[in-house]
Motif scaffolding. Structure first.
Motif, PDB file in Angstrom:
ATOM      1  N   ARG A  16      -9.715  -8.426  34.411  1.00 21.60           N
ATOM      2  CA  ARG A  16      -9.646  -7.354  35.393  1.00 21.60           C
ATOM      3  C   ARG A  16     -10.553  -7.746  36.543  1.00 21.60           C
ATOM      4  NH1 ARG A  16     -10.602  -4.322  30.557  1.00 21.60           N
ATOM      5  NH2 ARG A  16      -8.640  -3.513  29.741  1.00 21.60           N
ATOM      6  N   GLY A  49      -5.054  -2.493  19.605  1.00 18.72           N
ATOM      7  CA  GLY A  49      -5.937  -3.390  20.346  1.00 18.72           C
ATOM      8  C   GLY A  49      -6.072  -4.780  19.750  1.00 18.72           C
ATOM      9  N   SER A  50      -5.345  -5.058  18.676  1.00 22.61           N
ATOM     10  CA  SER A  50      -5.522  -6.363  18.037  1.00 22.61           C
ATOM     11  C   SER A  50      -4.702  -7.473  18.699  1.00 22.61           C
ATOM     12  CB  SER A  50      -5.213  -6.266  16.536  1.00 22.61           C
ATOM     13  OG  SER A  50      -3.913  -5.777  16.334  1.00 22.61           O
ATOM     14  N   GLY A  51      -3.825  -7.100  19.615  1.00 17.92           N
ATOM     15  CA  GLY A  51      -3.081  -8.124  20.355  1.00 17.92           C
ATOM     16  C   GLY A  51      -1.609  -8.215  19.978  1.00 17.92           C
ATOM     17  N   THR A  53       1.128  -6.264  20.729  1.00 17.63           N
ATOM     18  CA  THR A  53       2.102  -6.119  21.814  1.00 17.63           C
ATOM     19  C   THR A  53       2.007  -7.295  22.776  1.00 17.63           C
ATOM     20  OG1 THR A  53       2.183  -3.727  21.583  1.00 17.63           O
ATOM     21  CG2 THR A  53       2.843  -4.608  23.720  1.00 17.63           C
ATOM     22  N   THR A  54       0.806  -7.808  22.952  1.00 18.61           N
ATOM     23  CA  THR A  54       0.641  -9.012  23.781  1.00 18.61           C
ATOM     24  C   THR A  54       1.467 -10.158  23.201  1.00 18.61           C
ATOM     25  OG1 THR A  54      -1.561  -8.323  24.473  1.00 18.61           O
ATOM     26  CG2 THR A  54      -1.067 -10.681  24.633  1.00 18.61           C
ATOM     27  N   GLU A 276     -13.960  -2.766  23.510  1.00 12.87           N
ATOM     28  CA  GLU A 276     -13.222  -3.252  24.671  1.00 12.87           C
ATOM     29  C   GLU A 276     -13.985  -4.401  25.311  1.00 12.87           C
ATOM     30  OE1 GLU A 276     -10.367  -2.433  26.442  1.00 12.87           O
ATOM     31  OE2 GLU A 276      -9.782  -1.355  24.617  1.00 12.87           O
TER      32      GLU A 276
HETATM   33  N1  LIG Z   1      -2.112  -5.534  30.980  1.00 13.27           N
HETATM   34  C1  LIG Z   1      -3.323  -5.562  30.421  1.00 13.27           C
HETATM   35  N2  LIG Z   1      -4.438  -5.735  31.183  1.00 13.27           N
HETATM   36  C2  LIG Z   1      -5.657  -5.799  30.642  1.00 13.27           C
HETATM   37  N3  LIG Z   1      -5.905  -5.692  29.315  1.00 13.27           N
HETATM   38  C3  LIG Z   1      -4.847  -5.512  28.507  1.00 13.27           C
HETATM   39  C4  LIG Z   1      -3.514  -5.439  29.009  1.00 13.27           C
HETATM   40  N4  LIG Z   1      -2.666  -5.263  27.948  1.00 13.27           N
HETATM   41  C5  LIG Z   1      -3.448  -5.231  26.854  1.00 13.27           C
HETATM   42  N5  LIG Z   1      -4.759  -5.379  27.168  1.00 13.27           N
HETATM   43  C6  LIG Z   1      -5.890  -5.453  26.222  1.00 13.27           C
HETATM   44  O1  LIG Z   1      -5.615  -6.512  25.308  1.00 13.27           O
HETATM   45  C7  LIG Z   1      -5.972  -6.140  23.998  1.00 13.27           C
HETATM   46  C8  LIG Z   1      -4.763  -6.228  23.085  1.00 13.27           C
HETATM   47  O2  LIG Z   1      -3.818  -5.253  23.473  1.00 13.27           O
HETATM   48  P1  LIG Z   1      -2.371  -5.098  22.804  1.00 13.27           P
HETATM   49  O3  LIG Z   1      -1.714  -6.422  22.802  1.00 13.27           O
HETATM   50  O4  LIG Z   1      -1.669  -3.987  23.490  1.00 13.27           O
HETATM   51  O5  LIG Z   1      -2.751  -4.694  21.315  1.00 13.27           O
HETATM   52  P2  LIG Z   1      -1.946  -3.851  20.206  1.00 13.27           P
HETATM   53  O6  LIG Z   1      -0.492  -3.892  20.562  1.00 13.27           O
HETATM   54  O7  LIG Z   1      -2.274  -4.534  18.934  1.00 13.27           O
HETATM   55  O8  LIG Z   1      -2.488  -2.463  20.258  1.00 13.27           O
HETATM   56  C9  LIG Z   1      -6.570  -4.750  24.080  1.00 13.27           C
HETATM   57  O9  LIG Z   1      -7.970  -4.873  24.161  1.00 13.27           O
HETATM   58  C10 LIG Z   1      -5.987  -4.210  25.361  1.00 13.27           C
HETATM   59  O10 LIG Z   1      -6.848  -3.260  25.950  1.00 13.27           O
END
Ligand SMILES: Nc1ncnc2c1ncn2[C@@H]1O[C@H](COP(=O)(O)OP(=O)(O)O)[C@@H](O)[C@H]1O
Ligand SMILES: [Mg+2]
Length: 334
Positions: A16, A49-51, A53-54, A276
């Motif tokens: 960020r 928050g474990s990653g 969806t990423t 975070e």
């Molecule tokens: N677009 C983004 N910008 C900044 N941080 C992000 C973004 N998307 C996810 N995060 C951060 O990356 C980490 C993993 O998120 P995410 O992949 O959504 O996890 P999950 O799906 O397991 O809840 C979290 O700490 C989240 O806050």
């Protein structure tokens, strides 16, 4: 045997602003392969928050890795062009958490299903398109006459989510990425939708990456599991072994909080707070909360081989053989 999809040392960092102190390592050094000829269901489990969806976004090509690469049929997905790109976009499909998200309230179900048919030129005539829609709906346990011609608000959440699965199925995908597909669906319908997913794997040869925060559903549907915590692989292997005999302190904690054998109760309701930010780059991500933490945990533990289908990233098992991270998939039965 060739690989359908391969992740090579994939790391994703979200930063960020310009100052990197604010960066989040969402995924760290993940290597994974899915074989072309062995359709399987693999769970990626972890709390919010474990990653997870990423990982889904990376696999779908919606975001790009910060380091490492993702290959589809041996080619880097960021460089796919023409036919190869079209094949990838057709063969890797997704079903997301929110069964409403992809529905435009002003269009009927028919429209939602017609769009991909047109986009990928799957039918030459209207009759052929109709037949494909009916086949896909039937495959997910819906009766075409019950849903075709209807608007989204005239359907139940379970029906909507099944239509999403049917939509993906229309494209004859090789891989379906299902990101918490049942977490917003009524408990009474969850088992049903999971069964539908399992049929896709069994009868239609679709591999599924089932992403969840819910270990009980993972146990019922998947063959193998990867447990993530703050972007790192904590433990992985055969789903039965990992859930019945968890070895990593984090997985133990999670499994202990499951009330067996209730499929409807959600795992992770008592959240283990995820910090975070904090641009962690070394050390075990779980160290600060681990009851067994040791001095050595300040350096990142490697994966250790517990047996041929079970591996954990924890120094408690340092007497075991080390596994290079690139070999993670060797521990995931298909
Ligand atoms: N677009 C983004 N910008 C900044 N941080 C992000 C973004 N998307 C996810 N995060 C951060 O990356 C980490 C993993 O998120 P995410 O992949 O959504 O996890 P999950 O799906 O397991 O809840 C979290 O700490 C989240 O806050
Ligand atoms: Mg998520």
């Amino acid at each position: 045997m060739s690989n359908l999809l391969e992740l090579r040392n994939v790391t994703k960092v979200y930063s960020r602003g310009v100052i990197n102190a604010n960066a989040t390592i969402a995924l760290q050094d993940i290597s994974l392969t899915l074989k072309e000829d062995e359709p399987t269901i693999m769970t990626v489990a972890g709390e919010s928050g474990s990653g997870k969806t990423t990982l889904a976004m990376l696999l779908l090509g919606f975001i790009t890795p910060t380091t490492g690469e993702i290959l589809y049929r041996g080619k880097n997905i960021t460089t796919l062009r023409g036919k190869d790109k079209l094949a990838y976009r057709r063969e890797v499909q997704a079903v997301f958490q929110d069964p409403f998200a992809v529905f435009n309230p002003f269009y009927t179900v028919d429209h939602l299903l017609t769009v991909p048919i047109k986009q990928f030129k799957l039918a030459r005539t209207k009759a052929e398109a109709r037949k494909k829609m009916e086949e896909a709906l039937t495959a997910v346990g819906l009766r075409p006459e019950d849903v075709l011609g209807r608007f989204p608000h005239q359907l139940s959440g379970g029906q909507r989510q099944r239509i999403n699965v049917a939509r993906a199925l229309l494209l004859k995908p090789r891989l379906l990425i299902a990101d918490e597909p049942v977490s917003m669906v009524d408990a009474s319908l969850r088992a049903n939708i999971l069964e539908t997913l399992r049929n896709l794997q069994r009868d239609h040869g679709v591999s599924i990456i089932y992403i969840t925060h819910d270990l009980t559903t993972a146990y019922h549907i998947a063959k193998s599991i990867i447990v993530l915590y703050r972007g790192g692989v904590m433990e992985a292997g055969d789903v039965d072994t990992v859930i019945k005999e968890p070895q990593h302190p984090y997985t133990k904690l999670l499994v202990d909080s499951i009330p067996w054998p209730d499929l409807n109760r959600r795992w992770g309701e008592q959240q283990i707070k995820v910090r975070e930010g904090g641009g962690r780059s070394h050390g075990c991500p779980f160290m600060s909360r681990c009851p067994a933490a040791m001095e050595i945990c300040k350096t990142q533990p490697p994966l250790y081989e517990l047996n041929s289908h079970h591996t954990a990233s924890c120094y408690l098992y340092s007497q075991q053989p080390e596994v290079v991270r690139e070999r993670l998939s060797a521990f995931l039965p298909s």
